[in-house]
Scaffold this motif. Structure first.
Motif, PDB file in Angstrom:
ATOM      1  N   GLY A   1     -38.642  35.689  31.886  1.00 60.22           N
ATOM      2  CA  GLY A   1     -39.836  36.491  31.727  1.00 60.22           C
ATOM      3  C   GLY A   1     -40.842  35.818  30.829  1.00 60.22           C
ATOM      4  N   LEU A   2     -42.053  36.354  30.838  1.00 59.18           N
ATOM      5  CA  LEU A   2     -43.148  35.809  30.043  1.00 59.18           C
ATOM      6  C   LEU A   2     -43.529  36.770  28.923  1.00 59.18           C
ATOM      7  CD1 LEU A   2     -46.229  37.219  30.640  1.00 59.18           C
ATOM      8  CD2 LEU A   2     -45.629  36.412  32.910  1.00 59.18           C
ATOM      9  N   SER A   3     -43.876  36.215  27.778  1.00 62.51           N
ATOM     10  CA  SER A   3     -44.363  36.983  26.635  1.00 62.51           C
ATOM     11  C   SER A   3     -43.393  38.122  26.296  1.00 62.51           C
ATOM     12  CB  SER A   3     -45.780  37.494  26.919  1.00 62.51           C
ATOM     13  OG  SER A   3     -46.406  37.936  25.750  1.00 62.51           O
ATOM     14  N   MET A   4     -43.787  39.371  26.454  1.00 58.23           N
ATOM     15  CA  MET A   4     -42.873  40.483  26.225  1.00 58.23           C
ATOM     16  C   MET A   4     -41.615  40.330  27.072  1.00 58.23           C
ATOM     17  SD  MET A   4     -43.491  44.570  26.865  1.00 58.23           S
ATOM     18  CE  MET A   4     -43.421  44.438  28.664  1.00 58.23           C
ATOM     19  N   GLY A   5     -41.792  39.912  28.326  1.00 56.77           N
ATOM     20  CA  GLY A   5     -40.645  39.684  29.211  1.00 56.77           C
ATOM     21  C   GLY A   5     -39.786  38.526  28.759  1.00 56.77           C
ATOM     22  N   GLY A   6     -40.398  37.558  28.043  1.00 54.01           N
ATOM     23  CA  GLY A   6     -39.619  36.480  27.463  1.00 54.01           C
ATOM     24  C   GLY A   6     -38.724  36.988  26.355  1.00 54.01           C
ATOM     25  N   GLY A   7     -39.243  37.907  25.549  1.00 52.91           N
ATOM     26  CA  GLY A   7     -38.419  38.529  24.518  1.00 52.91           C
ATOM     27  C   GLY A   7     -37.282  39.335  25.112  1.00 52.91           C
ATOM     28  N   GLN A   8     -37.566  40.066  26.180  1.00 55.57           N
ATOM     29  CA  GLN A   8     -36.514  40.826  26.859  1.00 55.57           C
ATOM     30  C   GLN A   8     -35.447  39.894  27.407  1.00 55.57           C
ATOM     31  OE1 GLN A   8     -39.135  42.748  29.618  1.00 55.57           O
ATOM     32  NE2 GLN A   8     -39.368  44.583  28.371  1.00 55.57           N
TER      33      GLN A   8
END
Length: 389
Positions: free
Chosen positions: A272-279
């Motif tokens: 994922g990217l950004s917030m999705g990267g954190g998830q």
């Protein structure tokens, strides 16, 4: 009454701009300029010039002030005697950029542009071409399908959408496929990766070239709130619990019941990217029984955003530093990326170096660009080539 007057004025101003979506008679464009694919009218405005600057033209004769808000910079437009407003921006970096019209101080979407859900609203966008990115375009290759389906969420207690890419030949075959669960960023939703991110084009071209194995890609809407309460939101393990429950208890079982997939951790990936990267970092790395492949793109949790500092790898992923051998054994692919002009880049490089110095087997890549879709497309393009081999 005052509210009614304001709404009428705004409606009038926006309606005036609708002429911007229409072709301009006998228009002569600068040599070498082009109409981006994000335009509604391919013979109109906005217009990208050879140096990457953008010409905007808007018809709004009743407006007092019109601006273009592009990539966080506001450009004042100049009005002629007919009520047509014009401006040319400074050169823009290649990629996909959201933008807005500001009409007498009110931000609205440009009717000359297609609309995309981003920035927590429907937004205009402009696509600046980049050489060497043919894999992001539709090519003459076998093409898969993107479909929208609905599953029942026990977390949200409602039916929720998924967008699912299936590779060319899926409908005719009987084989089982690996799956990538791909997450959007803050202010976006399940449509982001399939529309702005060009997931289908990337996967079709990589698979046709033999650079990636055929796989299914599932994009869920991670903006989920538990009806029963509980944690939700934020860059923390606790803040990920609503979506973790949604993904592992609802989304994955739905996919494995309704699609021909390899129901094994070795054949599941999360990115994922950004917030999705954190998830992906928290859920993917702390759920090794579910995922053997994790991609983290442009997350801010390592630093570069407000509130992010002193990230403790061992605290956030127990065993990551204290049992490096066990951590590495659980993962087939661990991949981190960031844009070179992204405020998160130095923090990302530092945390990757800390991981690598500790012996963690993590791959890293940086791409030209800020916190935007072109580096994220490149991240998926590279991640997909590592998977399931």
């Amino acid at each position: 009454m005052r509210t009614k007057v304001l709404l009428v004025a705004l409606f009038a101003a926006v309606c005036c701009t609708q002429m911007a979506a229409q072709p301009f008679a006998k228009e002569t464009f600068p040599e070498g300029s082009y109409s981006p694919v994000t335009n509604v009218n391919r013979n109109g405005y906005p217009r990208v010039l050879k140096d990457g600057s953008v010409m905007f033209r808007v018809n709004a004769p009743e407006a007092q002030k019109v601006q273009i808000d592009l990539c966080g910079t506001k450009y004042d437009m100049t009005r002629d005697e007919r009520g047509t407003w014009r401006v040319t921006t400074r050169p823009q970096v290649p990629g996909f950029h959201y933008y807005f019209l500001l009409i007498d101080g009110v931000s609205v979407a440009d009717p000359a542009s297609q609309s995309f859900y981003g920035c927590s609203r429907w937004s205009s966008a402009i696509e600046i071409k980049e050489d060497g990115c043919a894999d992001f375009e539709v090519q003459d290759v076998p093409r898969g399908e993107v479909r929208t389906v609905y599953y029942y969420s026990k977390v949200d207690e409602a039916y929720r959408p998924l967008m699912i890419y299936t590779p060319a030949g899926y409908n005719e075959s009987t084989q089982q496929y690996p799956v990538v669960y791909i997450q959007h960023g803050g202010g976006e939703d399940h449509r982001g990766w399939m529309e702005q991110g060009r997931t289908a084009q990337i996967m079709d071209n990589l698979i046709a070239a033999g650079k990636a194995v055929p796989m299914i890609v599932v994009s869920a809407n991670s903006n989920v709130q538990a009806r029963s309460g509980g944690f939700g939101g934020g860059y923390s393990w606790q803040g990920m619990q609503n979506f973790r429950n949604e993904l592992i208890d609802n989304v994955i079982p739905f996919i494995e019941k309704n699609y021909r997939v390899k129901a094994d951790r070795k054949y599941r990936a999360m990115c994922g990217l950004s917030m999705g990267g954190g998830q992906s970092f928290y859920i993917g790395l702390r759920s090794p029984q579910v995922f053997a492949n994790v991609g983290v793109f442009s997350t801010g949790m390592f630093g570069g955003i407000q509130g992010a500092s002193n990230f403790d790898l061992e605290k956030e992923v127990p065993g990551m530093l204290s049992d490096v051998q066990g951590f590495n054994k659980n993962l087939d692919v661990f991949f981190i990326t960031c844009g070179e002009q992204d405020p998160r880049i130095s923090h990302t490089r530092n945390i990757v170096k800390k991981m690598q110095d500790a012996g963690i087997q993590v791959r890293f890549a940086a791409y030209p660009g800020d916190h935007e879709w072109q580096p994220w497309r490149k991240s998926l393009h590279q991640f997909a080539q590592y998977l399931f081999k």
